[in-house]
Write a protein that holds these residues in place. Structure first.
Motif, short mmCIF file in Angstrom:
data_model
loop_
_atom_site.label_atom_id
_atom_site.label_comp_id
_atom_site.label_asym_id
_atom_site.label_seq_id
_atom_site.Cartn_x
_atom_site.Cartn_y
_atom_site.Cartn_z
N CYS A 128 -13.88 0.20 22.19
CA CYS A 128 -12.61 0.86 22.53
C CYS A 128 -11.43 -0.05 22.19
N THR A 129 -11.52 -1.33 22.58
CA THR A 129 -10.45 -2.28 22.28
C THR A 129 -10.30 -2.45 20.78
N LEU A 130 -11.42 -2.51 20.06
CA LEU A 130 -11.35 -2.66 18.61
C LEU A 130 -10.67 -1.46 17.97
N LYS A 131 -11.02 -0.25 18.39
CA LYS A 131 -10.44 0.96 17.80
C LYS A 131 -8.93 1.02 18.05
N ARG A 132 -8.53 0.86 19.30
CA ARG A 132 -7.12 0.97 19.63
C ARG A 132 -6.33 -0.21 19.07
N GLY A 133 -6.92 -1.40 19.16
CA GLY A 133 -6.24 -2.59 18.66
C GLY A 133 -6.10 -2.58 17.15
N PHE A 134 -7.11 -2.09 16.44
CA PHE A 134 -7.06 -2.06 14.98
C PHE A 134 -5.94 -1.13 14.52
N ARG A 135 -5.80 0.00 15.18
CA ARG A 135 -4.71 0.93 14.81
C ARG A 135 -3.35 0.32 15.11
N LEU A 136 -3.25 -0.42 16.21
CA LEU A 136 -1.98 -1.02 16.58
C LEU A 136 -1.58 -2.13 15.59
N VAL A 137 -2.56 -2.94 15.16
CA VAL A 137 -2.28 -4.07 14.27
C VAL A 137 -2.07 -3.62 12.84
N PHE A 138 -2.91 -2.68 12.34
CA PHE A 138 -2.89 -2.32 10.93
C PHE A 138 -2.36 -0.91 10.65
N GLY A 139 -2.02 -0.17 11.70
CA GLY A 139 -1.41 1.14 11.49
C GLY A 139 -2.36 2.21 11.03
N THR A 140 -3.67 1.98 11.15
CA THR A 140 -4.66 2.96 10.73
C THR A 140 -5.97 2.69 11.46
N THR A 141 -6.92 3.61 11.32
CA THR A 141 -8.22 3.42 11.94
C THR A 141 -9.06 2.43 11.14
N VAL A 142 -10.16 1.98 11.75
CA VAL A 142 -11.08 1.09 11.04
C VAL A 142 -11.60 1.80 9.79
N PHE A 143 -11.99 3.06 9.92
CA PHE A 143 -12.51 3.81 8.76
C PHE A 143 -11.41 4.00 7.71
N GLY A 144 -10.19 4.31 8.16
CA GLY A 144 -9.09 4.51 7.21
C GLY A 144 -8.80 3.25 6.41
N TYR A 145 -8.85 2.10 7.07
CA TYR A 145 -8.61 0.84 6.39
C TYR A 145 -9.72 0.56 5.38
N LEU A 146 -10.96 0.79 5.79
CA LEU A 146 -12.11 0.59 4.91
C LEU A 146 -12.02 1.51 3.69
N HIS A 147 -11.70 2.77 3.93
CA HIS A 147 -11.60 3.76 2.86
C HIS A 147 -10.54 3.36 1.85
N HIS A 148 -9.38 2.92 2.35
CA HIS A 148 -8.29 2.51 1.47
C HIS A 148 -8.71 1.35 0.58
N HIS A 149 -9.33 0.34 1.13
CA HIS A 149 -9.68 -0.84 0.34
C HIS A 149 -10.87 -0.59 -0.58
N ARG A 150 -11.74 0.30 -0.21
CA ARG A 150 -12.81 0.69 -1.14
C ARG A 150 -12.22 1.29 -2.42
N LEU A 151 -11.27 2.19 -2.24
CA LEU A 151 -10.66 2.83 -3.39
C LEU A 151 -9.81 1.85 -4.21
N GLU A 152 -9.13 0.94 -3.53
CA GLU A 152 -8.34 -0.08 -4.25
C GLU A 152 -9.26 -0.95 -5.11
N GLN A 153 -10.39 -1.37 -4.54
CA GLN A 153 -11.32 -2.20 -5.30
C GLN A 153 -11.92 -1.43 -6.47
N ALA A 154 -12.23 -0.17 -6.25
CA ALA A 154 -12.78 0.66 -7.34
C ALA A 154 -11.75 0.80 -8.46
N ARG A 155 -10.48 0.99 -8.09
CA ARG A 155 -9.42 1.10 -9.10
C ARG A 155 -9.33 -0.16 -9.94
N LYS A 156 -9.41 -1.32 -9.29
CA LYS A 156 -9.35 -2.59 -10.02
C LYS A 156 -10.54 -2.75 -10.96
N LEU A 157 -11.72 -2.31 -10.51
CA LEU A 157 -12.91 -2.39 -11.37
C LEU A 157 -12.76 -1.50 -12.60
#
Length: 347
Positions: free
Chosen positions: A264-293
């Motif tokens: 619970c702390t990780l979910k709420r804290g992650f959104r507060l620190v990074f402005g998105t969910t854990v899954f949203g952050y992971l999804h964004h960086h997966r696509l960024e890495q794929a674009r670079k490849l």
């Protein structure tokens, strides 16, 4: 060693890049991809470091700049008291500090117009510095309220202050929505008048996202969930674990266990620190890495998708198109064509 120099002396050291040098490419990762969007590109002062700064005037009173450079020594700019426009900066790499804030990769800062006090702005030599900066004169900003209105809405008046009033500033964390717009600017697909229209729309979109966040914070709508300093460090560690394991990330419960937080702390804290969910952050960086490849031209679409954890090529294609506005195949073809054209210019 730290170098101290006045802002004016610093600007005076910049020299314009010749047209023949622009065509040769090979400068650096960011400006190699987007140098052709600028009116002018400048050499970073060779006395202080190496790199480049690009500038384009999108319309009267609206400027976009992108800088990429590396310092030989830590650098302090002495800033005089001065009139300041509306401005925002996104820090894509490197580290900066002044009297009121420090900022690094993944952070941003918004300034209103008014009187900027004397200050010292320090940049550090430890790594390459990449920054996107936009200047807007207050008269242009006020045009958006419409002819029938004479004053800005109350919630925006702090962004346009009188010349004798000290300006407003606020720092924040760059959200995934902002990161998408930043990538669209860096990969502008247009030339000529359409380029200017496209870039203007994107810098305004960034300003909307920043102001929306600013207004919400000032009205007390941000999540008031309290985080201890140790919790913030653990959340940043969780981000590092995600980035190291894009192709096979841990579950939320396992990630929480690894960093020593409850889920619970990780979910709420992650959104507060990074402005998105854990899954949203992971999804964004997966696509960024794929674009670079894919941008290297050495990886197939299927390989790029699998390497960042997408098991379905069709789902990957849909997600890629939604994020970047182009499907992976078109992106691959466009990058291959650019590589051929660059080789023909060099050859």
């Amino acid at each position: 060693m730290t170098i101290t120099i006045t802002q004016q002396a610093f600007w005076d050291l910049f020299t314009e890049v010749a047209e023949t040098e622009k065509k040769c490419g090979g400068h650096n990762p960011i400006l190699d991809e987007c140098w052709n969007i600028f009116d002018t590109i400048y050499h970073f002062p060779k006395e202080l470091g190496q790199g480049f700064c690009g500038e384009i005037e999108l319309r009267d009173d609206l400027y976009l700049e992108i800088s990429e450079y590396q310092l030989y020594d830590d650098l302090i700019l002495k800033l005089p008291e001065r009139q300041h426009p509306l401005e925002y900066s996104f820090y894509l790499a490197g580290y900066h500090q002044d009297k009121h804030f420090s900022a690094g990769n993944g952070q941003n800062r918004l300034w209103g117009s008014g009187l900027a006090p004397t200050d010292k702005f320090k940049s550090f030599k430890s790594e390459k510095i990449i920054e996107l900066n936009v200047h807007m004169e207050p008269e242009l900003f006020q045009l958006f309220i419409g002819k029938e209105k004479k004053q800005l809405p109350e919630e925006l008046t702090h962004l346009v202050r009188q010349p004798h009033q000290e300006y407003y500033s606020r720092s924040g964390t760059t959200t995934p929505a902002m990161q998408v717009v930043l990538q669209q600017i860096l990969n502008c697909p247009y030339q000529g008048i359409m380029k200017r229209m496209y870039l203007e729309s994107k810098v305004l979109e960034l300003m909307v996202l920043l102001i929306e966040e600013d207004v919400a914070a000032r009205q007390g709508k941000n999540d008031m969930f309290a985080l201890k300093h140790d919790d913030v460090e653990r959340i940043h560690y969780a981000k590092e674990i995600l980035l190291r394991n894009l192709d096979n990330p841990p579950s939320l419960i396992e990630l929480a266990r690894q960093v020593g937080l409850n889920d619970c702390t990780l979910k709420r804290g992650f959104r507060l620190v990074f402005g998105t969910t854990v899954f949203g952050y992971l999804h964004h960086h997966r696509l960024e890495q794929a674009r670079k490849l894919l941008a290297t031209g050495e990886t197939s679409i299927s390989q790029a998708a699998r390497s960042v954890g997408f098991t379905s090529r069709s789902y990957f294609a849909t997600a890629f198109r939604k994020k970047f506005g182009i499907n992976p195949k078109e992106f691959l073809i466009a990058n291959s064509r650019s590589y051929i054209e660059l080789n023909e210019l060099i050859g």
